[in-house]
Design a protein around this motif. Structure first.
Motif, PDB file in Angstrom:
ATOM      1  N   GLY A  56       0.793  -1.228   0.000  1.00 52.45           N
ATOM      2  CA  GLY A  56       0.000   0.000   0.000  1.00 52.45           C
ATOM      3  C   GLY A  56       0.823   1.274   0.000  1.00 52.45           C
ATOM      4  O   GLY A  56       0.265   2.370   0.090  1.00 52.45           O
ATOM      5  N   ARG A  57       2.123   1.146  -0.085  1.00 53.46           N
ATOM      6  CA  ARG A  57       3.003   2.304  -0.102  1.00 53.46           C
ATOM      7  C   ARG A  57       4.109   2.058  -1.122  1.00 53.46           C
ATOM      8  O   ARG A  57       4.416   0.912  -1.460  1.00 53.46           O
ATOM      9  CB  ARG A  57       3.624   2.555   1.284  1.00 53.46           C
ATOM     10  N   PRO A  58       4.740   3.119  -1.644  1.00 50.18           N
ATOM     11  CA  PRO A  58       5.819   2.929  -2.623  1.00 50.18           C
ATOM     12  C   PRO A  58       6.976   2.140  -2.011  1.00 50.18           C
ATOM     13  O   PRO A  58       7.296   2.286  -0.827  1.00 50.18           O
ATOM     14  CB  PRO A  58       6.251   4.361  -2.953  1.00 50.18           C
ATOM     15  N   ASN A  59       7.583   1.274  -2.805  1.00 50.35           N
ATOM     16  CA  ASN A  59       8.758   0.558  -2.351  1.00 50.35           C
ATOM     17  C   ASN A  59       9.911   1.541  -2.116  1.00 50.35           C
ATOM     18  O   ASN A  59       9.896   2.657  -2.644  1.00 50.35           O
ATOM     19  CB  ASN A  59       9.168  -0.494  -3.373  1.00 50.35           C
ATOM     20  N   LYS A  60      10.893   1.129  -1.329  1.00 54.54           N
ATOM     21  CA  LYS A  60      11.968   2.054  -1.010  1.00 54.54           C
ATOM     22  C   LYS A  60      13.312   1.345  -0.967  1.00 54.54           C
ATOM     23  O   LYS A  60      13.404   0.124  -0.811  1.00 54.54           O
ATOM     24  CB  LYS A  60      11.707   2.743   0.329  1.00 54.54           C
ATOM     25  N   LYS A  61      14.380   2.161  -1.094  1.00 52.82           N
ATOM     26  CA  LYS A  61      15.749   1.681  -0.970  1.00 52.82           C
ATOM     27  C   LYS A  61      16.340   2.220   0.330  1.00 52.82           C
ATOM     28  O   LYS A  61      16.288   3.416   0.587  1.00 52.82           O
ATOM     29  CB  LYS A  61      16.605   2.161  -2.141  1.00 52.82           C
ATOM     30  N   ILE A  62      16.879   1.320   1.131  1.00 48.56           N
ATOM     31  CA  ILE A  62      17.561   1.730   2.362  1.00 48.56           C
ATOM     32  C   ILE A  62      19.060   1.578   2.136  1.00 48.56           C
ATOM     33  O   ILE A  62      19.555   0.484   1.875  1.00 48.56           O
ATOM     34  CB  ILE A  62      17.107   0.893   3.567  1.00 48.56           C
ATOM     35  N   PHE A  63      19.769   2.680   2.236  1.00 48.45           N
ATOM     36  CA  PHE A  63      21.207   2.690   1.939  1.00 48.45           C
ATOM     37  C   PHE A  63      22.032   2.486   3.209  1.00 48.45           C
ATOM     38  O   PHE A  63      21.708   3.009   4.278  1.00 48.45           O
ATOM     39  CB  PHE A  63      21.605   4.004   1.275  1.00 48.45           C
ATOM     40  N   SER A  64      23.123   1.727   3.065  1.00 54.89           N
ATOM     41  CA  SER A  64      24.065   1.498   4.158  1.00 54.89           C
ATOM     42  C   SER A  64      25.473   1.762   3.644  1.00 54.89           C
ATOM     43  O   SER A  64      25.759   1.600   2.449  1.00 54.89           O
ATOM     44  CB  SER A  64      23.969   0.056   4.681  1.00 54.89           C
ATOM     45  N   ILE A  65      26.360   2.143   4.533  1.00 54.24           N
ATOM     46  CA  ILE A  65      27.742   2.406   4.150  1.00 54.24           C
ATOM     47  C   ILE A  65      28.530   1.093   4.132  1.00 54.24           C
ATOM     48  O   ILE A  65      28.248   0.169   4.903  1.00 54.24           O
ATOM     49  CB  ILE A  65      28.392   3.428   5.120  1.00 54.24           C
ATOM     50  N   THR A  66      29.497   1.000   3.247  1.00 58.57           N
ATOM     51  CA  THR A  66      30.361  -0.178   3.166  1.00 58.57           C
ATOM     52  C   THR A  66      31.672   0.105   3.907  1.00 58.57           C
ATOM     53  O   THR A  66      31.942   1.240   4.313  1.00 58.57           O
ATOM     54  CB  THR A  66      30.687  -0.516   1.705  1.00 58.57           C
ATOM     55  N   GLU A  67      32.493  -0.911   4.067  1.00 60.96           N
ATOM     56  CA  GLU A  67      33.802  -0.710   4.692  1.00 60.96           C
ATOM     57  C   GLU A  67      34.649   0.243   3.855  1.00 60.96           C
ATOM     58  O   GLU A  67      35.402   1.067   4.384  1.00 60.96           O
ATOM     59  CB  GLU A  67      34.519  -2.056   4.864  1.00 60.96           C
ATOM     60  N   LYS A  68      34.516   0.132   2.546  1.00 66.05           N
ATOM     61  CA  LYS A  68      35.233   1.042   1.655  1.00 66.05           C
ATOM     62  C   LYS A  68      34.753   2.472   1.863  1.00 66.05           C
ATOM     63  O   LYS A  68      35.542   3.424   1.825  1.00 66.05           O
ATOM     64  CB  LYS A  68      35.028   0.608   0.200  1.00 66.05           C
ATOM     65  N   GLY A  69      33.449   2.621   2.086  1.00 57.73           N
ATOM     66  CA  GLY A  69      32.888   3.939   2.343  1.00 57.73           C
ATOM     67  C   GLY A  69      33.386   4.519   3.651  1.00 57.73           C
ATOM     68  O   GLY A  69      33.706   5.715   3.751  1.00 57.73           O
ATOM     69  N   LYS A  70      33.466   3.686   4.683  1.00 58.51           N
ATOM     70  CA  LYS A  70      33.972   4.134   5.989  1.00 58.51           C
ATOM     71  C   LYS A  70      35.429   4.565   5.867  1.00 58.51           C
ATOM     72  O   LYS A  70      35.846   5.566   6.470  1.00 58.51           O
ATOM     73  CB  LYS A  70      33.843   3.008   7.019  1.00 58.51           C
ATOM     74  N   GLU A  71      36.209   3.813   5.099  1.00 58.62           N
ATOM     75  CA  GLU A  71      37.615   4.152   4.929  1.00 58.62           C
ATOM     76  C   GLU A  71      37.770   5.490   4.209  1.00 58.62           C
ATOM     77  O   GLU A  71      38.594   6.327   4.581  1.00 58.62           O
ATOM     78  CB  GLU A  71      38.314   3.045   4.136  1.00 58.62           C
ATOM     79  N   ALA A  72      36.957   5.700   3.164  1.00 59.89           N
ATOM     80  CA  ALA A  72      37.011   6.963   2.424  1.00 59.89           C
ATOM     81  C   ALA A  72      36.614   8.129   3.326  1.00 59.89           C
ATOM     82  O   ALA A  72      37.230   9.207   3.287  1.00 59.89           O
ATOM     83  CB  ALA A  72      36.079   6.891   1.208  1.00 59.89           C
ATOM     84  N   LEU A  73      35.592   7.921   4.152  1.00 58.83           N
ATOM     85  CA  LEU A  73      35.128   8.965   5.064  1.00 58.83           C
ATOM     86  C   LEU A  73      36.199   9.293   6.101  1.00 58.83           C
ATOM     87  O   LEU A  73      36.457  10.467   6.406  1.00 58.83           O
ATOM     88  CB  LEU A  73      33.840   8.513   5.753  1.00 58.83           C
ATOM     89  N   GLU A  74      36.846   8.254   6.630  1.00 63.45           N
ATOM     90  CA  GLU A  74      37.890   8.473   7.643  1.00 63.45           C
ATOM     91  C   GLU A  74      39.083   9.212   7.045  1.00 63.45           C
ATOM     92  O   GLU A  74      39.626  10.137   7.667  1.00 63.45           O
ATOM     93  CB  GLU A  74      38.350   7.137   8.221  1.00 63.45           C
ATOM     94  N   ASN A  75      39.498   8.841   5.849  1.00 59.18           N
ATOM     95  CA  ASN A  75      40.630   9.504   5.197  1.00 59.18           C
ATOM     96  C   ASN A  75      40.336  10.973   4.933  1.00 59.18           C
ATOM     97  O   ASN A  75      41.207  11.835   5.056  1.00 59.18           O
ATOM     98  CB  ASN A  75      40.983   8.797   3.886  1.00 59.18           C
ATOM     99  N   TRP A  76      39.105  11.256   4.550  1.00 62.05           N
ATOM    100  CA  TRP A  76      38.707  12.645   4.274  1.00 62.05           C
ATOM    101  C   TRP A  76      38.560  13.445   5.560  1.00 62.05           C
ATOM    102  O   TRP A  76      38.918  14.619   5.626  1.00 62.05           O
ATOM    103  CB  TRP A  76      37.385  12.642   3.504  1.00 62.05           C
ATOM    104  N   MET A  77      38.052  12.807   6.615  1.00 64.20           N
ATOM    105  CA  MET A  77      37.739  13.500   7.867  1.00 64.20           C
ATOM    106  C   MET A  77      38.974  14.127   8.506  1.00 64.20           C
ATOM    107  O   MET A  77      38.902  15.196   9.118  1.00 64.20           O
ATOM    108  CB  MET A  77      37.072  12.512   8.835  1.00 64.20           C
TER     109      MET A  77
END
Length: 211
Positions: A62-83
């Motif tokens: 009864g509602r539109p389907n949705k995508k739930i996004f999660s961060i990957t280990e690669k994403g965490k590493e990129a975020l840490e390097n940038w931070m």
């Protein structure tokens, strides 16, 4: 380092704290880097293509389907390097500041209304942020390495800035009501002499030798 713009890192930071949909990101990003849906959705795709995010497709009745996004280990590493890198100088764009700068073209009543309207919005922000801060303090753990610690710091910062700007607005109102500016004398010592500087009539710069 993978080439990502600042909004991309803001998205990684938010999703790294809590998986969410693109629609939810708009509200979560507001305290740190406001953005529109039209900016967010294309960037989510790019981040996923780079392997920094993944999504789970959720069907809803009864509602539109949705995508739930999660961060990957690669994403965490990129975020840490940038931070850990030094941030760019902040850019402050606020239409209200242009209006204040242009207040000489308006009469006193209109200028006072401009400041009062700003104070009303600031009061709303103070009330809203106070509620968010209280909620975190009552329900969340606040260890410095917890995912809620950064949110707590940012809410406090915005709360204090809003309070400080309210005080500044009151100062402006006092100037408008007094219709003049009393500029205090600045003092310094030179060659054993006490000097005071100030502004005289017609904007002339004055220097007084007191001793």
């Amino acid at each position: 380092m993978i080439a990502i713009n600042t909004l991309g890192y803001a998205i990684l930071s938010v999703i790294g704290r809590k998986p969410c949909t693109g629609y939810e990101l708009v509200n979560y990003l507001d305290p740190i880097w406001p953005a529109k849906h039209s900016q967010i959705y294309p960037l989510l795709t790019k981040l996923e293509d780079k392997g920094l995010l993944v999504h789970e497709f959720v069907e809803q009745m009864g509602r539109p389907n949705k995508k739930i996004f999660s961060i990957t280990e690669k994403g965490k590493e990129a975020l840490e390097n940038w931070m850990v890198k030094t941030p760019s100088d902040p850019v402050n764009r606020d239409e209200f500041l242009i209006k204040v700068y242009s207040s000489w073209v308006a009469d006193e009543e209109k200028s006072i209304k401009l400041i009062h309207d700003r104070m009303a919005k600031l009061e709303e922000s103070v009330t809203r942020l106070s509620g968010k801060i209280k909620k975190i303090e009552e329900t969340q753990e606040l260890e410095t390495n917890s995912k809620n610690f950064g949110r707590y710091l940012l809410f406090h910062r915005k709360f204090r800035l809003a309070q400080e700007e309210k005080a500044w607005c009151q100062w402006v109102l006092n100037l408008l009501k007094n219709k003049k500016i009393n500029i205090p004398l600045l003092s310094m010592t030179f060659a054993g002499k006490l000097l005071q500087y100030g502004i005289g009539t017609e904007g002339r710069f004055l220097c007084f030798i007191l001793g």
